[in-house]
Design an enzyme around this catalytic site. Structure first.
Site, PDB file in Angstrom:
ATOM      1  N   LYS A   1     -72.150 -64.996  18.764  1.00 32.98           N
ATOM      2  CA  LYS A   1     -73.140 -65.896  18.480  1.00 32.98           C
ATOM      3  C   LYS A   1     -73.018 -66.554  17.154  1.00 32.98           C
ATOM      4  O   LYS A   1     -73.407 -67.577  16.851  1.00 32.98           O
ATOM      5  CB  LYS A   1     -74.532 -65.092  18.445  1.00 32.98           C
ATOM      6  CG  LYS A   1     -74.747 -64.946  20.221  1.00 32.98           C
ATOM      7  CD  LYS A   1     -74.717 -66.078  20.944  1.00 32.98           C
ATOM      8  CE  LYS A   1     -75.402 -65.871  22.481  1.00 32.98           C
ATOM      9  NZ  LYS A   1     -75.216 -67.124  23.444  1.00 32.98           N
TER      10      LYS A   1
ATOM     11  N   TYR B   1     -71.686 -59.445  20.721  1.00 32.97           N
ATOM     12  CA  TYR B   1     -72.584 -60.391  20.918  1.00 32.97           C
ATOM     13  C   TYR B   1     -72.582 -61.118  19.435  1.00 32.97           C
ATOM     14  O   TYR B   1     -72.947 -62.447  19.499  1.00 32.97           O
ATOM     15  CB  TYR B   1     -73.897 -59.941  21.554  1.00 32.97           C
ATOM     16  CG  TYR B   1     -74.852 -60.863  21.872  1.00 32.97           C
ATOM     17  CD1 TYR B   1     -74.774 -61.550  23.275  1.00 32.97           C
ATOM     18  CD2 TYR B   1     -75.918 -61.039  21.467  1.00 32.97           C
ATOM     19  CE1 TYR B   1     -75.538 -62.254  23.620  1.00 32.97           C
ATOM     20  CE2 TYR B   1     -76.965 -62.003  21.641  1.00 32.97           C
ATOM     21  CZ  TYR B   1     -76.698 -62.647  22.973  1.00 32.97           C
ATOM     22  OH  TYR B   1     -77.655 -63.482  23.453  1.00 32.97           O
TER      23      TYR B   1
HETATM   24  P1  NAP Z   1     -79.502 -64.715  31.811  1.00 31.76           P
HETATM   25  O1  NAP Z   1     -81.003 -64.705  32.416  1.00 31.76           O
HETATM   26  O2  NAP Z   1     -78.833 -63.571  31.957  1.00 31.76           O
HETATM   27  O3  NAP Z   1     -78.721 -65.988  32.583  1.00 31.76           O
HETATM   28  C1  NAP Z   1     -77.422 -66.181  32.234  1.00 31.76           C
HETATM   29  C2  NAP Z   1     -76.780 -66.738  33.237  1.00 31.76           C
HETATM   30  O4  NAP Z   1     -75.449 -67.029  32.846  1.00 31.76           O
HETATM   31  C3  NAP Z   1     -76.616 -66.052  34.600  1.00 31.76           C
HETATM   32  O5  NAP Z   1     -77.114 -66.718  35.575  1.00 31.76           O
HETATM   33  C4  NAP Z   1     -75.208 -65.470  34.465  1.00 31.76           C
HETATM   34  O6  NAP Z   1     -74.687 -65.584  35.836  1.00 31.76           O
HETATM   35  C5  NAP Z   1     -74.481 -66.830  33.955  1.00 31.76           C
HETATM   36  N1  NAP Z   1     -72.930 -66.376  33.717  1.00 31.76           N
HETATM   37  C6  NAP Z   1     -72.731 -65.303  33.120  1.00 31.76           C
HETATM   38  N2  NAP Z   1     -71.404 -65.499  32.792  1.00 31.76           N
HETATM   39  C7  NAP Z   1     -71.032 -66.356  33.050  1.00 31.76           C
HETATM   40  C8  NAP Z   1     -69.764 -66.973  33.161  1.00 31.76           C
HETATM   41  N3  NAP Z   1     -68.617 -66.480  32.864  1.00 31.76           N
HETATM   42  N4  NAP Z   1     -69.696 -68.506  33.785  1.00 31.76           N
HETATM   43  C9  NAP Z   1     -70.874 -69.024  34.181  1.00 31.76           C
HETATM   44  N5  NAP Z   1     -72.058 -68.497  34.348  1.00 31.76           N
HETATM   45  C10 NAP Z   1     -72.304 -67.248  33.817  1.00 31.76           C
HETATM   46  O7  NAP Z   1     -79.594 -65.270  30.292  1.00 31.76           O
HETATM   47  P2  NAP Z   1     -80.840 -65.552  29.496  1.00 31.76           P
HETATM   48  O8  NAP Z   1     -81.584 -64.846  28.740  1.00 31.76           O
HETATM   49  O9  NAP Z   1     -81.256 -66.960  30.317  1.00 31.76           O
HETATM   50  O10 NAP Z   1     -79.646 -66.452  28.382  1.00 31.76           O
HETATM   51  C11 NAP Z   1     -79.050 -67.629  28.268  1.00 31.76           C
HETATM   52  C12 NAP Z   1     -78.396 -67.966  27.006  1.00 31.76           C
HETATM   53  O11 NAP Z   1     -79.175 -67.701  25.951  1.00 31.76           O
HETATM   54  C13 NAP Z   1     -77.364 -66.797  26.765  1.00 31.76           C
HETATM   55  O12 NAP Z   1     -76.178 -67.690  26.068  1.00 31.76           O
HETATM   56  C14 NAP Z   1     -77.901 -65.795  25.921  1.00 31.76           C
HETATM   57  O13 NAP Z   1     -76.919 -65.217  25.137  1.00 31.76           O
HETATM   58  C15 NAP Z   1     -78.711 -66.640  25.134  1.00 31.76           C
HETATM   59  N6  NAP Z   1     -79.754 -65.906  24.336  1.00 31.76           N
HETATM   60  C16 NAP Z   1     -80.984 -65.305  25.038  1.00 31.76           C
HETATM   61  C17 NAP Z   1     -81.676 -64.658  24.370  1.00 31.76           C
HETATM   62  C18 NAP Z   1     -82.862 -63.980  25.366  1.00 31.76           C
HETATM   63  O14 NAP Z   1     -83.754 -63.265  24.722  1.00 31.76           O
HETATM   64  N7  NAP Z   1     -82.992 -64.010  26.472  1.00 31.76           N
HETATM   65  C19 NAP Z   1     -81.945 -64.745  23.076  1.00 31.76           C
HETATM   66  C20 NAP Z   1     -81.130 -65.474  22.432  1.00 31.76           C
HETATM   67  C21 NAP Z   1     -79.833 -65.905  23.167  1.00 31.76           C
HETATM   68  P3  NAP Z   1     -74.567 -64.125  36.823  1.00 31.76           P
HETATM   69  O15 NAP Z   1     -76.073 -63.681  37.052  1.00 31.76           O
HETATM   70  O16 NAP Z   1     -73.848 -64.358  37.919  1.00 31.76           O
HETATM   71  O17 NAP Z   1     -73.863 -63.115  35.700  1.00 31.76           O
END
Ligand code: NAP
Length: 253
Positions: free
Chosen positions: A158, A154
């Site tokens: 990133k 990851y």
């Molecule tokens: P999340 O709640 O897990 O949501 C991610 C979404 O992406 C889910 O609906 C997932 O669908 C979808 N997804 C996964 N693989 C996919 C694919 N191949 N094609 C299309 N959609 C796909 O994550 P989040 O926390 O909102 O994170 C959103 C972004 O922010 C990500 O890039 C994450 O790495 C980044 N981020 C998050 C955090 C944090 O603390 N939460 C921190 C830094 C960066 P499914 O449910 O069907 O798998």
């Protein structure tokens, strides 16, 4: 008098979490929003919330790492909503493990979604932005880009997205297209809930512990990131490109 059609924004991984909050915010900002997630049915909640607030949305199912599905999704969005000129590459997964236990599949899936997914989506959308001589790309990086135990895959993806962002800024700037990245710290979503579960931690205790290490003394919420996306895609941010903003309640927590 004819009304100017709304500009079209695509948000990937927008069924929930940061993507859903971003889709809602961009709709409130006046964009027609395409809500992409793996399964079209899972986008219904976000689409309904946008429509209930008076906005326009289209739910589309696609794996962002699959070239054919990406092309079909972008073609459909262009035909049904209009040419996409804003792209938020938000879809993400984690497959955390210490390096010695990390499988090939753990590595490949994380690269597939974050890196290949952002590349394919941006390549498919850029021509609409170039044609319009206006566009905005926002990529979701992470504080993990600076290195994070248990996240070799990851963190690499990133950090890679930051290089991708800066290169897009160089190549697309002369067409009125900006590209920027947001590197969130700890944001309370299903993704971080899954991390707490994997560590065997109670969610509320985990949030309190994380918040205690954050200078602004709270965990982040999806709207914190949506607000930053809203700035990057705004008309007034046209001279801001190739930047990475850490949205972490402090320099890097
Ligand atoms: P999340 O709640 O897990 O949501 C991610 C979404 O992406 C889910 O609906 C997932 O669908 C979808 N997804 C996964 N693989 C996919 C694919 N191949 N094609 C299309 N959609 C796909 O994550 P989040 O926390 O909102 O994170 C959103 C972004 O922010 C990500 O890039 C994450 O790495 C980044 N981020 C998050 C955090 C944090 O603390 N939460 C921190 C830094 C960066 P499914 O449910 O069907 O798998």
């Amino acid at each position: 008098m004819t009304e100017t059609p709304a500009r079209v924004a695509i948000v990937t991984g927008a069924a929930r979490g940061i993507g859903a909050a971003t889709a809602l915010r961009l709709a409130a900002d006046g964009f027609a929003v395409a809500v992409i997630d793996l399964d079209e049915a899972s986008t219904a909640g976000t689409v309904e919330a946008i429509e209930a607030a008076g906005g326009r949305a289209l739910g589309v199912g696609a794996d962002v790492g699959d070239a054919e599905q990406v092309q079909a999704a972008v073609d459909r969005i262009a035909a049904e909503l209009g040419p996409p000129v804003v792209l938020v590459n938000n879809a993400g997964v984690t497959r955390d493990n210490m390096l010695f236990k990390m499988t090939d599949a753990d590595w490949d899936l994380v690269m597939h979604v974050h890196l290949r997914g952002s590349f394919l989506m941006t390549r498919a959308c850029q021509r609409y932005m170039v044609d319009a001589r206006w566009g905005r790309v926002v990529n979701l990086s992470s504080t993990s880009a600076l290195g994070n135990r248990g996240q070799a895959n990851y963190a690499t993806a990133k950090a890679g997205l930051q290089g991708f962002t800066k290169t897009l800024a160089l190549e697309l700037g002369k067409f009125g297209v900006t590209a920027n990245a947001i590197a969130p710290g700890f944001i309370q979503t299903e993704m971080t809930k899954a991390t707490a579960e994997r560590l065997g931690r109670d969610w509320d205790e985990y949030v309190a512990e994380r918040a205690a290490a954050i200078p602004v003394a709270r965990g982040g919420v999806p709207e914190d990131i949506a607000h930053t996306v809203s700035f990057f895609v705004s008309e007034g941010a046209g001279f801001v490109s190739g930047q990475v903003v850490y949205v972490a309640g402090g320099p890097r927590t």
